[in-house]
Design a protein around this motif. Structure first.
Motif, PDB file in Angstrom:
ATOM      1  N   HIS A   1      -6.956  17.423  20.152  1.00  0.00           N
ATOM      2  CA  HIS A   1      -8.125  17.979  20.839  1.00  0.00           C
ATOM      3  C   HIS A   1      -7.995  17.773  22.345  1.00  0.00           C
ATOM      4  O   HIS A   1      -7.116  17.061  22.825  1.00  0.00           O
ATOM      5  CB  HIS A   1      -9.406  17.320  20.327  1.00  0.00           C
ATOM      6  CG  HIS A   1      -9.676  17.601  18.879  1.00  0.00           C
ATOM      7  ND1 HIS A   1     -10.271  18.758  18.442  1.00  0.00           N
ATOM      8  CD2 HIS A   1      -9.413  16.880  17.753  1.00  0.00           C
ATOM      9  CE1 HIS A   1     -10.377  18.746  17.121  1.00  0.00           C
ATOM     10  NE2 HIS A   1      -9.855  17.610  16.676  1.00  0.00           N
ATOM     11  N   ARG A   2      -8.871  18.409  23.074  1.00  0.00           N
ATOM     12  CA  ARG A   2      -8.893  18.294  24.535  1.00  0.00           C
ATOM     13  C   ARG A   2     -10.311  18.001  24.991  1.00  0.00           C
ATOM     14  O   ARG A   2     -11.286  18.320  24.302  1.00  0.00           O
ATOM     15  CB  ARG A   2      -8.386  19.581  25.181  1.00  0.00           C
ATOM     16  CG  ARG A   2      -9.165  20.823  24.774  1.00  0.00           C
ATOM     17  CD  ARG A   2      -8.643  22.081  25.449  1.00  0.00           C
ATOM     18  NE  ARG A   2      -9.349  23.263  24.972  1.00  0.00           N
ATOM     19  CZ  ARG A   2     -10.577  23.632  25.370  1.00  0.00           C
ATOM     20  NH1 ARG A   2     -11.209  22.901  26.269  1.00  0.00           N
ATOM     21  NH2 ARG A   2     -11.140  24.719  24.889  1.00  0.00           N
TER      22      ARG A   2
ATOM     23  N   LYS B   1     -13.782  18.325  26.843  1.00  0.00           N
ATOM     24  CA  LYS B   1     -14.640  19.444  27.249  1.00  0.00           C
ATOM     25  C   LYS B   1     -15.620  19.005  28.334  1.00  0.00           C
ATOM     26  O   LYS B   1     -15.700  19.611  29.392  1.00  0.00           O
ATOM     27  CB  LYS B   1     -15.395  20.009  26.050  1.00  0.00           C
ATOM     28  CG  LYS B   1     -16.322  21.180  26.395  1.00  0.00           C
ATOM     29  CD  LYS B   1     -17.000  21.731  25.143  1.00  0.00           C
ATOM     30  CE  LYS B   1     -17.927  22.876  25.474  1.00  0.00           C
ATOM     31  NZ  LYS B   1     -18.599  23.410  24.259  1.00  0.00           N
TER      32      LYS B   1
ATOM     33  N   ASP C   1     -13.169  18.386  32.488  1.00  0.00           N
ATOM     34  CA  ASP C   1     -11.791  17.924  32.683  1.00  0.00           C
ATOM     35  C   ASP C   1     -11.324  18.114  34.125  1.00  0.00           C
ATOM     36  O   ASP C   1     -10.313  17.538  34.534  1.00  0.00           O
ATOM     37  CB  ASP C   1     -10.838  18.623  31.716  1.00  0.00           C
ATOM     38  CG  ASP C   1     -10.885  20.144  31.828  1.00  0.00           C
ATOM     39  OD1 ASP C   1     -11.688  20.661  32.637  1.00  0.00           O
ATOM     40  OD2 ASP C   1     -10.121  20.815  31.099  1.00  0.00           O
TER      41      ASP C   1
ATOM     42  N   ASP D   1     -15.086  16.387  23.065  1.00  0.00           N
ATOM     43  CA  ASP D   1     -13.987  17.355  23.045  1.00  0.00           C
ATOM     44  C   ASP D   1     -14.516  18.768  22.807  1.00  0.00           C
ATOM     45  O   ASP D   1     -15.732  18.992  22.754  1.00  0.00           O
ATOM     46  CB  ASP D   1     -12.914  16.957  22.023  1.00  0.00           C
ATOM     47  CG  ASP D   1     -13.396  17.017  20.571  1.00  0.00           C
ATOM     48  OD1 ASP D   1     -14.370  17.737  20.277  1.00  0.00           O
ATOM     49  OD2 ASP D   1     -12.781  16.338  19.727  1.00  0.00           O
ATOM     50  N   GLU D   2     -13.578  19.733  22.633  1.00  0.00           N
ATOM     51  CA  GLU D   2     -13.953  21.148  22.604  1.00  0.00           C
ATOM     52  C   GLU D   2     -14.730  21.547  21.353  1.00  0.00           C
ATOM     53  O   GLU D   2     -15.280  22.644  21.276  1.00  0.00           O
ATOM     54  CB  GLU D   2     -12.691  22.021  22.739  1.00  0.00           C
ATOM     55  CG  GLU D   2     -11.880  22.230  21.465  1.00  0.00           C
ATOM     56  CD  GLU D   2     -11.076  21.003  21.027  1.00  0.00           C
ATOM     57  OE1 GLU D   2     -10.463  21.045  19.947  1.00  0.00           O
ATOM     58  OE2 GLU D   2     -11.063  20.015  21.790  1.00  0.00           O
TER      59      GLU D   2
END
Length: 447
Positions: A277-278, A280, A294, A322-323
């Motif tokens: 994941h990234r 958000k 980010d 996260d996203e």
């Protein structure tokens, strides 16, 4: 090498870290108090000023300067009150500190009391954290038994009593004057200022109100010197602090590091965002601070840099999302909290948070209209700067910052009549509103 600086957390991994015996043996416990008892109280205040210690409860006001606001001693009582009513969503630093090493705080209370000539100090703890309350009571008793509190402390002729008080769990009591009213047995609501607590606080006497972490930092300053403390952090945000990482991070927890560290550095130590994941969005100082994305990973986490980036360092409660997270849902849950915890004393906060809660719920649940986004901004404008205390102002931060950063996501909720992150609702987007209502009602009824 990591930039971690274990000072308040230096005993957390020791056997029975909460005990007085461990504190004295492994952290040179009460050496700071012994030194303070030989000093002129004004010199203690000066040392804390020179250290650059700023309040760790959120506002970041210089601690020593706050102590110096007390009027000249008139021989009558003056008080120290420690604000341990930690309740900001995402904030989790004072409670672990009191649980793992309460003697840091107890010694800090004793040194601060000597500095301001206080003979009765209070620690106001959230009543829900019964285990912490009991541990702090035991720590205070240990200090009494060892001669660090009570009559004639360490043979110095100085007397000090410490009372640990359990609150009833109201978020508003984190506001210093509401805390004082609660401590006096009244309903916790903020007082009109001026007069400020330094002039007329607890029982209408001069009072210093400080956060747990602020007071717990004082013993190390006494032991190691103001220059040592000032050597950490940045030019205007000096020293170390506890950073609470929670949410979608691999290793959430408390990370003690100098002010000015970045989230990118903290994430490297915490194993990064959960795998696959990234990031958000995230909060730099709890839910009442404007959110970051980010794009802000390299913003130094000090008061000036975070302020320049249009947020607040606050309590350094870094909530990571996260996203997969719906920003509208997250903000709606926060607003549920603020509307519930508003004390109701002033109209802007009482009515504003109530209506923000209704509009956010309407947008999240698929009933929003195009005008709702601007309506929420307008509601925030009517709260910000008009509320009796900072609760109202803080409640607007997640709303206005999320609309600024994720307006398209709010619009998607309105256009699609529901949350695009909800797989059940997403599957219903091809139906008419009337059909959707019937299908969702049937699902809720178990059909």
């Amino acid at each position: 090498m990591t930039p971690l600086t274990p000072v308040l957390t230096d005993t957390w991994d020791k056997d029975r870290s909460w005990s007085l015996e461990t504190y004295v043996a492994t952290a040179d416990g009460y050496a700071g108090l012994r030194k303070a008892l030989t000093m002129n109280p004004a010199d203690i205040v000066t040392a804390v000023k020179e250290s650059g210690l700023r309040g760790r409860g959120g506002a970041g006001f210089p601690t020593g300067l706050k102590w110096s606001f007390l009027p000249p001693d008139d021989g009558k009582p003056r008080y120290l009150v420690v604000n341990a009513d930690e309740s900001e969503p995402g904030t989790c630093k004072d409670i672990p500190l009191m649980m793992a090493s309460p003697q840091h705080l107890v010694e800090g209370v004793a040194i601060t009391s000597v500095a301001i000539n206080c003979h009765h100090a209070f620690v106001y703890v959230r009543g829900e954290v019964l285990h912490v309350y009991r541990r702090l009571l035991n720590a205070v008793q240990e200090a009494y038994d060892a001669g660090y509190l009570g009559k004639n402390i360490l043979g110095s002729g100085y007397d000090l009593d410490v009372t640990v008080h359990a609150g009833a769990g109201a978020y508003i009591c984190g506001e210093e004057t509401a805390l004082l009213d609660s401590l006096e047995g009244r309903r916790g609501q903020p007082r009109l200022k001026p007069p400020f607590p330094a002039v007329e606080g607890l029982y209408a006497r001069p009072t210093v109100v400080n956060n747990v972490e602020s007071i717990a930092s004082v013993p190390a300053i006494m032991r190691n010197g103001a220059a040592w403390f000032a050597s950490m952090g940045t030019e205007k945000s000096q020293g170390m602090g506890l950073f609470s990482l929670s949410g979608h991070v691999t290793r959430p927890g408390q990370y003690e590091a100098p002010l000015g560290i970045t989230l990118r550095e903290l994430l490297d130590m915490a194993g990064g965002i959960r795998e696959g994941h990234r990031i958000k969005f995230w909060t730099p100082g709890g839910s009442s601070t404007p959110m970051f994305t980010d794009a802000h990973l390299d913003v130094p986490l000090d008061y000036e840099s975070v302020g320049a980036a249009k947020s607040m360092l606050g309590t350094r409660a870094l909530q990571i999302f996260d996203e997969t997270t719906c920003v509208v849902r997250a903000v709606s849950r926060w607003m549920d909290f603020y509307a519930h915890e508003s004390c109701g004393k002033c109209t802007p906060c009482r009515e504003g948070t109530f209506w923000l809660k209704q509009v956010l719920a309407r947008v999240e649940n698929g009933g929003g209209v195009d005008a709702d986004i601007d309506l929420m901004v307008d509601l925030c404008d009517n709260i910000l700067g008009r509320a009796f205390c900072a609760l109202g102002d803080g409640a607007t931060s997640p709303v206005t910052s999320s609309i600024e950063l994720f307006r398209d996501e709010y619009q998607a909720h309105i256009d699609n009549h529901g949350c695009p992150f909800d797989p059940v609702r997403s599957a219903l987007f091809d139906y008419t509103p009337k059909q959707r209502t019937g299908l969702l009602a049937g699902a809720a009824g178990g059909h």
